[in-house]
Design an enzyme around this catalytic site. Structure first.
Site: not given
Ligand SMILES: [Ca+2]
Ligand SMILES: [Ca+2]
Ligand SMILES: [Ca+2]
Ligand SMILES: [Ca+2]
Length: 506
Positions: A70, A125, A303
Protein backbone atom coordinates in the site's frame (compact mmCIF):
# COMPACT_ATOMS: atom_id res chain seq x y z
CA UNK A 1 -17.65 -42.62 34.33
CA UNK A 2 -18.97 -39.56 32.53
CA UNK A 3 -22.61 -39.76 31.44
CA UNK A 4 -22.99 -40.22 27.72
CA UNK A 5 -24.52 -36.80 27.03
CA UNK A 6 -21.80 -35.06 29.00
CA UNK A 7 -19.19 -36.97 27.00
CA UNK A 8 -20.84 -35.98 23.73
CA UNK A 9 -20.94 -32.39 24.86
CA UNK A 10 -17.28 -32.47 25.85
CA UNK A 11 -16.44 -33.84 22.42
CA UNK A 12 -18.41 -31.09 20.78
CA UNK A 13 -16.68 -28.40 22.81
CA UNK A 14 -13.29 -29.84 21.93
CA UNK A 15 -14.18 -29.74 18.28
CA UNK A 16 -15.15 -26.08 18.52
CA UNK A 17 -12.43 -24.50 20.68
CA UNK A 18 -12.86 -21.07 19.13
CA UNK A 19 -16.60 -20.98 19.61
CA UNK A 20 -16.80 -22.30 23.12
CA UNK A 21 -15.28 -19.21 24.72
CA UNK A 22 -17.58 -16.48 25.97
CA UNK A 23 -17.69 -13.02 24.47
CA UNK A 24 -15.59 -10.33 26.09
CA UNK A 25 -15.56 -6.87 24.61
CA UNK A 26 -12.15 -5.21 24.28
CA UNK A 27 -11.71 -2.00 26.31
CA UNK A 28 -10.81 0.25 23.35
CA UNK A 29 -13.33 3.13 23.51
CA UNK A 30 -14.32 3.05 19.82
CA UNK A 31 -14.84 -0.72 19.96
CA UNK A 32 -17.82 -0.25 22.24
CA UNK A 33 -18.77 3.37 21.51
CA UNK A 34 -21.15 4.95 19.05
CA UNK A 35 -21.88 8.43 17.73
CA UNK A 36 -18.22 9.58 17.87
CA UNK A 37 -18.84 11.73 14.78
CA UNK A 38 -22.56 12.23 15.36
CA UNK A 39 -23.55 9.08 13.45
CA UNK A 40 -26.35 6.77 14.55
CA UNK A 41 -24.34 3.55 14.24
CA UNK A 42 -21.57 2.02 16.35
CA UNK A 43 -18.14 3.58 15.85
CA UNK A 44 -16.66 0.22 14.83
CA UNK A 45 -19.84 -1.20 13.31
CA UNK A 46 -17.75 -3.11 10.79
CA UNK A 47 -16.05 -5.28 13.42
CA UNK A 48 -19.36 -5.85 15.18
CA UNK A 49 -20.94 -6.97 11.89
CA UNK A 50 -18.10 -9.41 11.21
CA UNK A 51 -18.68 -10.86 14.71
CA UNK A 52 -15.08 -10.18 15.59
CA UNK A 53 -15.91 -9.44 19.25
CA UNK A 54 -17.58 -12.78 19.83
CA UNK A 55 -14.26 -14.27 20.84
CA UNK A 56 -11.40 -11.95 21.73
CA UNK A 57 -9.24 -14.69 23.27
CA UNK A 58 -5.79 -14.51 21.71
CA UNK A 59 -5.31 -17.49 19.39
CA UNK A 60 -2.75 -19.97 20.69
CA UNK A 61 -0.54 -20.22 17.60
CA UNK A 62 2.26 -18.16 16.10
CA UNK A 63 1.33 -14.62 15.02
CA UNK A 64 0.31 -14.55 11.37
CA UNK A 65 2.26 -12.19 9.12
CA UNK A 66 0.05 -10.06 6.86
CA UNK A 67 1.81 -8.09 4.13
CA UNK A 68 0.17 -4.74 3.44
CA UNK A 69 1.13 -3.62 -0.05
CA UNK A 70 0.00 0.00 0.00
CA UNK A 71 1.17 3.56 0.74
CA UNK A 72 3.26 2.52 3.77
CA UNK A 73 2.43 2.80 7.46
CA UNK A 74 2.69 5.46 10.16
CA UNK A 75 4.62 3.19 12.53
CA UNK A 76 4.74 5.98 15.13
CA UNK A 77 0.96 5.76 15.74
CA UNK A 78 0.37 4.96 19.40
CA UNK A 79 -2.43 2.48 18.53
CA UNK A 80 -0.14 0.51 16.18
CA UNK A 81 2.87 -0.17 18.39
CA UNK A 82 6.08 -1.86 17.32
CA UNK A 83 4.88 -5.29 18.39
CA UNK A 84 2.14 -5.16 15.75
CA UNK A 85 4.78 -4.92 13.02
CA UNK A 86 6.74 -7.68 11.38
CA UNK A 87 10.47 -7.38 12.02
CA UNK A 88 13.04 -8.97 9.76
CA UNK A 89 14.91 -11.24 12.17
CA UNK A 90 17.99 -11.47 9.94
CA UNK A 91 18.56 -7.76 9.42
CA UNK A 92 20.30 -5.09 11.53
CA UNK A 93 20.55 -1.34 11.12
CA UNK A 94 24.12 -1.09 9.85
CA UNK A 95 23.83 0.01 6.21
CA UNK A 96 24.55 -3.53 5.13
CA UNK A 97 22.32 -6.15 3.57
CA UNK A 98 22.81 -8.70 6.36
CA UNK A 99 20.44 -11.32 4.99
CA UNK A 100 21.60 -10.85 1.39
CA UNK A 101 18.04 -10.44 0.05
CA UNK A 102 18.98 -7.40 -2.04
CA UNK A 103 17.47 -4.88 0.41
CA UNK A 104 19.80 -3.01 2.78
CA UNK A 105 18.48 -2.51 6.36
CA UNK A 106 14.98 -3.75 5.53
CA UNK A 107 14.02 -3.96 9.20
CA UNK A 108 10.21 -3.80 8.90
CA UNK A 109 9.69 -4.03 5.14
CA UNK A 110 10.65 -1.83 2.23
CA UNK A 111 9.77 1.37 0.41
CA UNK A 112 9.60 0.31 -3.22
CA UNK A 113 8.72 3.89 -4.30
CA UNK A 114 11.92 5.53 -3.10
CA UNK A 115 13.87 2.29 -2.89
CA UNK A 116 14.83 2.73 0.75
CA UNK A 117 14.16 0.97 4.06
CA UNK A 118 11.72 3.59 5.39
CA UNK A 119 8.14 2.77 4.31
CA UNK A 120 6.56 5.70 6.18
CA UNK A 121 3.01 6.59 5.12
CA UNK A 122 2.51 10.19 3.95
CA UNK A 123 -0.91 9.44 2.39
CA UNK A 124 -2.76 7.69 5.22
CA UNK A 125 -4.35 4.94 3.12
CA UNK A 126 -1.96 2.16 4.14
CA UNK A 127 -2.17 3.09 7.83
CA UNK A 128 -5.97 2.90 7.67
CA UNK A 129 -5.73 -0.56 6.09
CA UNK A 130 -3.13 -1.78 8.60
CA UNK A 131 -5.12 -0.47 11.57
CA UNK A 132 -8.19 -2.46 10.56
CA UNK A 133 -6.14 -5.64 10.40
CA UNK A 134 -4.05 -5.30 13.54
CA UNK A 135 -4.45 -2.11 15.57
CA UNK A 136 -3.44 -2.56 19.22
CA UNK A 137 -6.48 -4.07 20.89
CA UNK A 138 -7.67 -4.07 24.49
CA UNK A 139 -5.12 -1.34 25.29
CA UNK A 140 -7.76 1.15 26.47
CA UNK A 141 -7.04 3.35 23.49
CA UNK A 142 -8.79 4.16 20.21
CA UNK A 143 -9.90 1.24 18.06
CA UNK A 144 -9.65 -2.55 18.09
CA UNK A 145 -8.19 -4.52 15.16
CA UNK A 146 -9.67 -7.65 13.60
CA UNK A 147 -6.67 -9.82 14.48
CA UNK A 148 -4.91 -8.28 17.49
CA UNK A 149 -2.11 -10.85 17.19
CA UNK A 150 -1.27 -10.35 13.50
CA UNK A 151 1.97 -8.73 12.41
CA UNK A 152 2.00 -6.28 9.54
CA UNK A 153 4.77 -6.47 6.95
CA UNK A 154 5.02 -2.95 5.53
CA UNK A 155 5.59 -2.84 1.80
CA UNK A 156 5.20 0.62 0.34
CA UNK A 157 4.48 0.69 -3.38
CA UNK A 158 2.16 3.68 -3.80
CA UNK A 159 3.07 7.37 -3.56
CA UNK A 160 1.04 10.03 -1.73
CA UNK A 161 -1.54 10.04 -4.54
CA UNK A 162 -1.97 6.27 -4.39
CA UNK A 163 -0.24 5.58 -7.70
CA UNK A 164 1.84 2.41 -7.89
CA UNK A 165 4.26 1.10 -10.49
CA UNK A 166 3.57 -2.48 -11.55
CA UNK A 167 7.25 -3.38 -11.06
CA UNK A 168 6.97 -2.23 -7.44
CA UNK A 169 3.78 -4.25 -6.84
CA UNK A 170 5.35 -7.38 -8.34
CA UNK A 171 8.55 -6.94 -6.30
CA UNK A 172 6.50 -6.42 -3.13
CA UNK A 173 4.51 -9.62 -3.72
CA UNK A 174 7.77 -11.54 -4.15
CA UNK A 175 9.17 -9.95 -0.98
CA UNK A 176 6.08 -11.00 0.98
CA UNK A 177 6.29 -14.59 -0.28
CA UNK A 178 10.05 -14.78 0.42
CA UNK A 179 9.73 -13.51 3.99
CA UNK A 180 6.94 -15.62 5.40
CA UNK A 181 3.75 -13.60 4.87
CA UNK A 182 0.71 -15.93 4.82
CA UNK A 183 -1.69 -13.23 3.65
CA UNK A 184 -1.15 -10.31 1.28
CA UNK A 185 -3.54 -7.36 1.29
CA UNK A 186 -3.71 -5.47 -1.99
CA UNK A 187 -6.06 -2.48 -1.81
CA UNK A 188 -4.88 -0.64 -4.89
CA UNK A 189 -6.59 0.90 -7.88
CA UNK A 190 -5.22 0.59 -11.40
CA UNK A 191 -6.96 -0.83 -14.41
CA UNK A 192 -4.26 -2.82 -16.13
CA UNK A 193 -2.19 -5.62 -14.68
CA UNK A 194 1.12 -6.65 -16.17
CA UNK A 195 2.54 -10.12 -16.77
CA UNK A 196 5.08 -9.38 -14.01
CA UNK A 197 2.29 -8.90 -11.47
CA UNK A 198 0.45 -11.94 -12.75
CA UNK A 199 3.58 -14.05 -12.35
CA UNK A 200 4.10 -12.78 -8.81
CA UNK A 201 0.49 -13.59 -7.90
CA UNK A 202 0.86 -17.10 -9.32
CA UNK A 203 3.97 -17.62 -7.24
CA UNK A 204 2.11 -16.44 -4.12
CA UNK A 205 -0.70 -18.90 -4.83
CA UNK A 206 1.78 -21.75 -5.40
CA UNK A 207 3.47 -20.90 -2.11
CA UNK A 208 0.14 -21.08 -0.24
CA UNK A 209 -0.10 -17.33 0.38
CA UNK A 210 -3.62 -15.88 0.23
CA UNK A 211 -3.86 -12.72 -1.86
CA UNK A 212 -6.78 -10.53 -0.75
CA UNK A 213 -7.70 -7.88 -3.32
CA UNK A 214 -10.12 -4.92 -3.24
CA UNK A 215 -12.75 -5.19 -5.99
CA UNK A 216 -12.54 -1.48 -6.83
CA UNK A 217 -14.81 1.53 -6.36
CA UNK A 218 -16.24 2.28 -9.79
CA UNK A 219 -19.62 0.66 -9.27
CA UNK A 220 -18.96 -1.54 -12.31
CA UNK A 221 -18.36 -5.18 -13.15
CA UNK A 222 -15.07 -6.00 -11.41
CA UNK A 223 -14.07 -8.44 -14.13
CA UNK A 224 -12.94 -5.55 -16.25
CA UNK A 225 -10.58 -4.09 -13.67
CA UNK A 226 -6.95 -4.67 -12.93
CA UNK A 227 -6.11 -6.49 -9.74
CA UNK A 228 -9.38 -8.41 -9.68
CA UNK A 229 -7.87 -10.39 -12.56
CA UNK A 230 -4.87 -11.67 -10.60
CA UNK A 231 -4.73 -15.48 -10.49
CA UNK A 232 -5.79 -17.02 -7.17
CA UNK A 233 -6.86 -13.71 -5.63
CA UNK A 234 -9.79 -13.43 -3.22
CA UNK A 235 -11.78 -10.44 -4.50
CA UNK A 236 -13.61 -8.38 -1.88
CA UNK A 237 -16.41 -5.89 -2.53
CA UNK A 238 -17.93 -3.47 -0.02
CA UNK A 239 -21.21 -3.85 1.88
CA UNK A 240 -23.12 -1.09 3.63
CA UNK A 241 -24.88 -0.77 6.98
CA UNK A 242 -27.99 -2.51 5.61
CA UNK A 243 -25.91 -5.49 4.40
CA UNK A 244 -26.42 -4.57 0.75
CA UNK A 245 -23.71 -3.92 -1.81
CA UNK A 246 -22.35 -0.37 -1.38
CA UNK A 247 -23.27 1.59 -4.53
CA UNK A 248 -19.62 2.38 -5.34
CA UNK A 249 -18.44 -1.21 -4.98
CA UNK A 250 -17.59 -3.13 -8.11
CA UNK A 251 -19.58 -6.34 -8.50
CA UNK A 252 -19.93 -9.25 -10.90
CA UNK A 253 -18.98 -12.91 -11.12
CA UNK A 254 -15.40 -12.16 -10.05
CA UNK A 255 -16.36 -10.73 -6.66
CA UNK A 256 -15.95 -13.51 -4.09
CA UNK A 257 -17.53 -11.87 -1.06
CA UNK A 258 -18.36 -8.55 0.60
CA UNK A 259 -17.24 -6.97 3.85
CA UNK A 260 -18.25 -3.66 5.45
CA UNK A 261 -16.79 -0.77 3.45
CA UNK A 262 -18.90 2.26 4.37
CA UNK A 263 -17.93 4.75 7.09
CA UNK A 264 -15.23 2.47 8.44
CA UNK A 265 -13.17 3.83 11.34
CA UNK A 266 -9.45 3.17 11.60
CA UNK A 267 -6.10 4.87 12.27
CA UNK A 268 -5.11 8.20 10.79
CA UNK A 269 -1.48 8.57 9.77
CA UNK A 270 0.06 11.75 11.15
CA UNK A 271 -0.91 14.92 9.20
CA UNK A 272 -2.79 13.04 6.48
CA UNK A 273 -6.23 13.46 4.90
CA UNK A 274 -6.40 11.08 1.94
CA UNK A 275 -10.04 11.77 1.08
CA UNK A 276 -9.15 15.44 0.65
CA UNK A 277 -6.14 14.41 -1.43
CA UNK A 278 -8.33 12.36 -3.75
CA UNK A 279 -10.23 15.52 -4.71
CA UNK A 280 -13.60 14.26 -3.47
CA UNK A 281 -16.24 16.93 -4.19
CA UNK A 282 -17.89 18.74 -1.25
CA UNK A 283 -15.35 17.30 1.18
CA UNK A 284 -14.31 19.82 3.86
CA UNK A 285 -10.61 19.47 4.74
CA UNK A 286 -10.23 17.24 7.79
CA UNK A 287 -13.87 16.20 7.62
CA UNK A 288 -13.13 12.51 8.14
CA UNK A 289 -10.82 12.99 11.12
CA UNK A 290 -12.06 11.53 14.41
CA UNK A 291 -10.91 12.00 18.00
CA UNK A 292 -9.58 14.84 20.13
CA UNK A 293 -6.03 14.12 19.04
CA UNK A 294 -7.19 13.56 15.43
CA UNK A 295 -5.56 10.14 15.52
CA UNK A 296 -8.44 8.33 13.82
CA UNK A 297 -10.14 8.55 10.45
CA UNK A 298 -13.24 7.18 8.80
CA UNK A 299 -13.46 6.26 5.15
CA UNK A 300 -15.47 4.25 2.63
CA UNK A 301 -14.13 1.95 -0.06
CA UNK A 302 -13.46 -1.62 -1.07
CA UNK A 303 -9.88 -1.05 0.19
CA UNK A 304 -11.14 -1.24 3.74
CA UNK A 305 -13.49 -4.15 3.05
CA UNK A 306 -10.46 -6.08 1.75
CA UNK A 307 -8.44 -5.11 4.83
CA UNK A 308 -11.18 -6.47 7.10
CA UNK A 309 -11.17 -9.77 5.20
CA UNK A 310 -7.35 -9.94 5.45
CA UNK A 311 -7.72 -9.48 9.21
CA UNK A 312 -10.40 -12.16 9.33
CA UNK A 313 -8.23 -14.55 7.31
CA UNK A 314 -5.34 -13.89 9.66
CA UNK A 315 -7.51 -14.54 12.69
CA UNK A 316 -8.76 -17.85 11.23
CA UNK A 317 -5.21 -18.87 10.37
CA UNK A 318 -4.04 -18.09 13.91
CA UNK A 319 -6.62 -20.56 15.23
CA UNK A 320 -6.02 -23.10 12.44
CA UNK A 321 -2.34 -22.76 11.48
CA UNK A 322 -2.47 -25.94 9.38
CA UNK A 323 -4.86 -24.38 6.83
CA UNK A 324 -3.51 -23.93 3.32
CA UNK A 325 -4.46 -20.79 1.37
CA UNK A 326 -7.09 -22.86 -0.39
CA UNK A 327 -8.64 -24.00 2.91
CA UNK A 328 -8.68 -20.43 4.10
CA UNK A 329 -10.46 -19.27 0.97
CA UNK A 330 -12.99 -22.08 1.30
CA UNK A 331 -13.95 -21.36 4.91
CA UNK A 332 -14.16 -17.61 4.30
CA UNK A 333 -16.56 -18.21 1.40
CA UNK A 334 -18.55 -21.05 2.97
CA UNK A 335 -18.82 -19.12 6.24
CA UNK A 336 -20.11 -15.90 4.64
CA UNK A 337 -23.66 -14.78 5.41
CA UNK A 338 -25.75 -15.22 2.26
CA UNK A 339 -27.22 -11.95 0.95
CA UNK A 340 -29.41 -10.97 -1.99
CA UNK A 341 -30.50 -13.94 -4.21
CA UNK A 342 -30.09 -17.37 -2.55
CA UNK A 343 -26.55 -18.71 -2.94
CA UNK A 344 -23.70 -17.12 -4.86
CA UNK A 345 -24.87 -14.18 -6.90
CA UNK A 346 -23.55 -11.42 -9.14
CA UNK A 347 -24.15 -8.64 -6.64
CA UNK A 348 -22.74 -9.97 -3.39
CA UNK A 349 -20.66 -13.03 -4.35
CA UNK A 350 -20.89 -15.57 -1.53
CA UNK A 351 -22.30 -12.92 0.80
CA UNK A 352 -20.87 -10.90 3.66
CA UNK A 353 -17.80 -12.14 5.55
CA UNK A 354 -18.35 -13.52 9.05
CA UNK A 355 -15.75 -14.71 11.56
CA UNK A 356 -17.91 -17.24 13.40
CA UNK A 357 -19.12 -18.67 10.09
CA UNK A 358 -15.54 -19.04 8.85
CA UNK A 359 -14.35 -20.69 12.07
CA UNK A 360 -17.29 -23.10 11.95
CA UNK A 361 -16.87 -24.10 8.29
CA UNK A 362 -15.05 -27.28 7.32
CA UNK A 363 -12.75 -26.87 4.31
CA UNK A 364 -13.10 -30.58 3.51
CA UNK A 365 -16.88 -30.36 3.38
CA UNK A 366 -16.88 -27.77 0.65
CA UNK A 367 -18.71 -27.48 -2.63
CA UNK A 368 -18.69 -24.56 -4.95
CA UNK A 369 -21.80 -23.55 -6.89
CA UNK A 370 -21.01 -20.57 -9.03
CA UNK A 371 -22.58 -19.32 -12.23
CA UNK A 372 -20.24 -16.93 -13.95
CA UNK A 373 -21.98 -15.99 -17.16
CA UNK A 374 -23.85 -16.74 -20.36
CA UNK A 375 -21.98 -16.80 -23.67
CA UNK A 376 -23.89 -16.31 -26.92
CA UNK A 377 -22.93 -17.89 -30.21
CA UNK A 378 -24.56 -17.98 -33.61
CA UNK A 379 -24.85 -21.23 -35.54
CA UNK A 380 -26.57 -20.55 -38.87
CA UNK A 381 -29.88 -18.91 -37.89
CA UNK A 382 -29.82 -20.46 -34.41
CA UNK A 383 -28.57 -18.48 -31.39
CA UNK A 384 -27.07 -20.69 -28.68
CA UNK A 385 -26.60 -19.82 -25.02
CA UNK A 386 -23.78 -21.46 -23.11
CA UNK A 387 -24.06 -21.25 -19.31
CA UNK A 388 -20.63 -21.16 -17.68
CA UNK A 389 -19.54 -21.65 -14.10
CA UNK A 390 -18.15 -23.99 -11.49
CA UNK A 391 -19.83 -26.93 -9.77
CA UNK A 392 -17.10 -28.60 -7.78
CA UNK A 393 -15.60 -29.46 -4.38
CA UNK A 394 -14.67 -32.44 -2.23
CA UNK A 395 -18.30 -32.83 -1.15
CA UNK A 396 -19.69 -32.71 -4.72
CA UNK A 397 -22.41 -35.31 -5.40
CA UNK A 398 -24.37 -33.99 -8.41
CA UNK A 399 -25.46 -30.72 -9.97
CA UNK A 400 -28.26 -29.35 -12.12
CA UNK A 401 -29.05 -26.13 -13.92
CA UNK A 402 -32.55 -24.69 -13.95
CA UNK A 403 -34.26 -21.64 -15.43
CA UNK A 404 -37.45 -19.73 -14.98
CA UNK A 405 -38.73 -16.33 -16.05
CA UNK A 406 -37.96 -13.65 -13.47
CA UNK A 407 -40.89 -14.01 -11.02
CA UNK A 408 -41.33 -10.24 -11.08
CA UNK A 409 -41.99 -10.40 -14.83
CA UNK A 410 -44.74 -13.01 -14.43
CA UNK A 411 -48.24 -11.52 -13.83
CA UNK A 412 -49.83 -12.31 -10.45
CA UNK A 413 -53.00 -13.69 -12.00
CA UNK A 414 -55.34 -13.59 -15.02
CA UNK A 415 -56.29 -10.12 -16.34
CA UNK A 416 -59.47 -8.48 -14.93
CA UNK A 417 -61.64 -9.28 -17.91
CA UNK A 418 -65.35 -10.20 -17.51
CA UNK A 419 -65.37 -11.98 -20.85
CA UNK A 420 -62.99 -14.70 -19.53
CA UNK A 421 -64.82 -17.91 -18.68
CA UNK A 422 -64.09 -19.76 -15.46
CA UNK A 423 -62.26 -22.41 -17.51
CA UNK A 424 -60.17 -19.84 -19.32
CA UNK A 425 -59.19 -18.23 -16.02
CA UNK A 426 -58.14 -21.59 -14.61
CA UNK A 427 -56.05 -22.31 -17.70
CA UNK A 428 -54.27 -18.96 -17.38
CA UNK A 429 -53.62 -19.59 -13.69
CA UNK A 430 -52.11 -22.99 -14.46
CA UNK A 431 -49.95 -21.48 -17.18
CA UNK A 432 -48.69 -18.76 -14.81
CA UNK A 433 -47.93 -21.36 -12.12
CA UNK A 434 -45.93 -23.34 -14.68
CA UNK A 435 -44.00 -20.19 -15.60
CA UNK A 436 -43.05 -19.64 -11.96
CA UNK A 437 -41.61 -23.15 -11.58
CA UNK A 438 -37.96 -23.96 -12.18
CA UNK A 439 -37.39 -25.94 -15.36
CA UNK A 440 -34.35 -28.12 -16.05
CA UNK A 441 -31.77 -26.73 -18.42
CA UNK A 442 -30.07 -29.76 -19.91
CA UNK A 443 -29.00 -33.02 -18.30
CA UNK A 444 -27.88 -33.14 -14.64
CA UNK A 445 -24.10 -33.10 -14.07
CA UNK A 446 -22.71 -36.26 -12.50
CA UNK A 447 -19.12 -34.99 -12.51
CA UNK A 448 -17.71 -31.76 -11.09
CA UNK A 449 -16.74 -29.03 -13.54
CA UNK A 450 -14.57 -25.97 -12.98
CA UNK A 451 -14.79 -22.80 -15.08
CA UNK A 452 -16.57 -24.78 -17.77
CA UNK A 453 -19.73 -24.74 -19.89
CA UNK A 454 -22.32 -26.39 -17.62
CA UNK A 455 -25.25 -26.39 -20.07
CA UNK A 456 -26.17 -25.21 -23.54
CA UNK A 457 -29.59 -24.24 -24.92
CA UNK A 458 -30.92 -22.53 -28.03
CA UNK A 459 -32.52 -19.11 -27.75
CA UNK A 460 -35.63 -20.33 -29.61
CA UNK A 461 -36.05 -23.03 -27.00
CA UNK A 462 -35.96 -20.57 -24.14
CA UNK A 463 -38.23 -18.03 -25.84
CA UNK A 464 -40.78 -20.74 -26.49
CA UNK A 465 -40.78 -21.58 -22.78
CA UNK A 466 -41.91 -18.15 -21.61
CA UNK A 467 -44.47 -16.34 -23.70
CA UNK A 468 -42.04 -13.65 -24.79
CA UNK A 469 -40.80 -12.80 -21.30
CA UNK A 470 -37.14 -11.82 -21.66
CA UNK A 471 -36.14 -11.35 -17.98
CA UNK A 472 -34.86 -14.70 -16.70
CA UNK A 473 -33.32 -16.28 -13.67
CA UNK A 474 -30.87 -19.16 -13.89
CA UNK A 475 -29.77 -21.25 -10.96
CA UNK A 476 -27.11 -23.87 -10.41
CA UNK A 477 -27.87 -26.33 -7.63
CA UNK A 478 -25.05 -28.53 -6.36
CA UNK A 479 -26.01 -31.43 -4.12
CA UNK A 480 -23.43 -32.30 -1.49
CA UNK A 481 -22.38 -35.75 -0.31
CA UNK A 482 -24.17 -35.22 3.03
CA UNK A 483 -27.52 -34.52 1.36
CA UNK A 484 -27.43 -30.73 1.59
CA UNK A 485 -27.25 -28.42 -1.40
CA UNK A 486 -25.72 -25.09 -2.38
CA UNK A 487 -26.83 -22.84 -5.17
CA UNK A 488 -25.89 -19.92 -7.30
CA UNK A 489 -28.21 -17.58 -9.16
CA UNK A 490 -27.83 -15.33 -12.12
CA UNK A 491 -30.27 -12.88 -13.66
CA UNK A 492 -30.18 -12.40 -17.39
CA UNK A 493 -32.08 -10.69 -20.17
CA UNK A 494 -32.65 -12.82 -23.25
CA UNK A 495 -31.56 -11.09 -26.45
CA UNK A 496 -34.28 -10.57 -29.08
CA UNK A 497 -34.49 -13.36 -31.68
CA UNK A 498 -32.33 -12.66 -34.76
CA UNK A 499 -34.13 -10.54 -37.39
CA UNK A 500 -35.40 -12.50 -40.38
CA UNK A 501 -33.24 -12.13 -43.51
CA UNK A 502 -34.00 -9.04 -45.60
CA UNK A 503 -36.40 -9.84 -48.46
CA UNK A 504 -35.90 -6.62 -50.38
CA UNK A 505 -39.67 -5.88 -50.55
CA UNK A 506 -39.56 -2.82 -48.25
CA1 LIG B 1 18.26 -7.21 3.65
CA1 LIG C 1 21.50 -4.19 7.66
CA1 LIG D 1 -6.64 0.16 20.55
CA1 LIG E 1 -26.63 -14.61 -2.27
Amino acid sequence: MMPRTARLLAGLLLALPALAVGAAMPDDPYATGSGAWGQAHADQWALERLRVYTDMTPPPGEPVVVAVIDTGIDYTHEDLAAERLWHNPAEQRNRRDDDGNGYRDDLIGWDFVDDDPNPFDVSGHGTHVAGLIAACTDNGLGIAGVDPTARIMTLKVANFAGQAASTAVAAAIHYAVDHGARIINLSLGGEVITELEREAARRAADAGVLLVVAAGNKGLDAGRFGYAGLPGALIVGASDLEDGRAGFSNFGADVDLLAPGVDVLSLRARDTDFIGLSGAPDYPAGGATVGEDAGYYRASGTSFAAALVSGLASRVLAVRPDYRADDLRRVLLAGAVDLDAPGTDQTTGHGRADLIGALGADPKDYVEARLTGVDLSLDGQQVWLAFTGTAAGDAFAAARLEVRPDPEAVPEGPPEDRRLSRRERREIEERLAALRAWQPLGEPLAEPASDAVLARRSLDDLLAMADGITAWEVRLVVDTADGASRESRLRMALPPPPAPPETGDE
